[in-house]
Design a protein around this motif. Structure first.
Motif, PDB file in Angstrom:
ATOM      1  N   GLU A   1      -5.691  -8.082 -16.958  1.00 24.33           N
ATOM      2  CA  GLU A   1      -6.859  -7.548 -17.660  1.00 24.33           C
ATOM      3  C   GLU A   1      -6.693  -6.063 -17.941  1.00 24.33           C
ATOM      4  OE1 GLU A   1     -10.054  -7.543 -19.820  1.00 24.33           O
ATOM      5  OE2 GLU A   1      -9.415  -9.399 -18.843  1.00 24.33           O
TER       6      GLU A   1
ATOM      7  N   PHE B   1      -4.331  -6.801 -21.422  1.00 25.13           N
ATOM      8  CA  PHE B   1      -5.490  -6.908 -22.302  1.00 25.13           C
ATOM      9  C   PHE B   1      -6.157  -5.561 -22.543  1.00 25.13           C
ATOM     10  CE2 PHE B   1      -5.340 -11.274 -20.383  1.00 25.13           C
ATOM     11  CZ  PHE B   1      -4.829 -11.887 -21.518  1.00 25.13           C
TER      12      PHE B   1
ATOM     13  N   TRP C   1      -4.014  -3.932 -25.145  1.00 23.92           N
ATOM     14  CA  TRP C   1      -4.194  -4.701 -26.378  1.00 23.92           C
ATOM     15  C   TRP C   1      -5.541  -4.353 -27.009  1.00 23.92           C
ATOM     16  CZ3 TRP C   1      -2.275 -10.432 -26.288  1.00 23.92           C
ATOM     17  CH2 TRP C   1      -2.353 -10.995 -27.571  1.00 23.92           C
ATOM     18  N   ARG C   2      -6.562  -4.361 -26.186  1.00 27.26           N
ATOM     19  CA  ARG C   2      -7.930  -4.072 -26.646  1.00 27.26           C
ATOM     20  C   ARG C   2      -8.018  -2.670 -27.256  1.00 27.26           C
ATOM     21  NH1 ARG C   2     -10.010  -5.269 -22.035  1.00 27.26           N
ATOM     22  NH2 ARG C   2     -10.625  -7.400 -22.565  1.00 27.26           N
TER      23      ARG C   2
END
Length: 245
Positions: free
Chosen positions: A124, A128, A131-132
């Protein structure tokens, strides 16, 4: 117009750069923010705890580049979206993104017995979260046809690295490496380059004592954040030298 005026060469306008460093209130991220500010960049110092971010930014007062603490938890889409809107309104651009936020260094964990909860948390943040943040900020880079995205990775994520420990950390960083290569390929020719950097084992709160000085680990990240065009993209570096994936 006299002859002296006619022959005068135009003075080049200095390039104004804005950088965002996630996880920058301490350790490696703080040193990266310091070094970028020493180069004259405006640095947005991302921190989950804004009070800690403000305290860190005050330590860098007086640097050639302005350092501004911003609230940023890369695992929260709402905080990412709020920050991106603020950057757009305030600066209208973002030139450098250093995805440094990290943790979850499960040194003694084994792949056969570990609770996958730690793997979820590591992914996370490292995968992520990067990425986010990258996806949300890319429009600001595309606007000016320039960008340097640096994903802070680890040599332990390389395919030839073998160890029974750090399974969640290692796996999440390997996933980040795959994302780095994929995004770099997509953006090739856009003026936006994406690379991963291993800072080495650094003596920080996360890395523990005995590692290399944090200044040295940060130098390779700052180098990748300032690559001149034409710049390599989709590569894995340590200390400015390419290393195998």
């Amino acid at each position: 117009m006299n002859s002296r005026t006619a022959k005068r060469k135009p003075v080049a306008t200095p390039v104004y750069r804005v950088a965002l460093v996630s996880g920058a209130n301490r350790g490696l991220g703080f040193e990266v923010a310091r070094q970028l500010s020493e180069r004259g960049m405006t640095v947005l110092l991302g921190a989950r705890d804004l009070d800690k971010g403000l305290h860190a930014a005050r330590k860098l007062a007086g640097a050639p580049g302005e350092v501004i603490a911003v609230q940023l938890d890369v695992t929260r889409q709402d905080e990412v979206d709020t920050l991106v809107r603020w950057i757009d309104v305030t600066y209208g651009r973002l030139d450098v993104l250093v995805n440094n936020a990290g943790g979850h260094y499960d040194h003694d964990a084994a792949a056969s017995t570990s609770d996958v909860t730690s793997a979820h948390a590591a992914l996370e943040t490292h995968l992520f979260g990067s990425w986010r943040l990258s996806s949300a900020l890319l429009p600001l880079m595309r606007r000016h046809g320039y960008g340097r995205i640096v994903n802070v990775s680890s040599g332990c994520a390389a395919s030839d690295s073998s160890s029974a420990g750090c399974v969640a950390y290692r796996t999440s960083k390997a996933a980040l490496n795959a994302y780095t290569r994929t995004l770099a390929t997509e953006l090739e020719g856009s003026g936006i380059v994406v690379n991963a950097v291993c800072p080495g084992w650094v003596a920080t709160e996360l890395g523990g004592p005995g590692g290399r000085p944090v200044e040295r680990g940060a130098t390779g990240i700052v180098w990748a954040a300032n690559l001149p065009a034409p710049a390599p993209t989709g590569r894995f570096f340590r200390d400015g030298q390419m290393i195998p994936w």
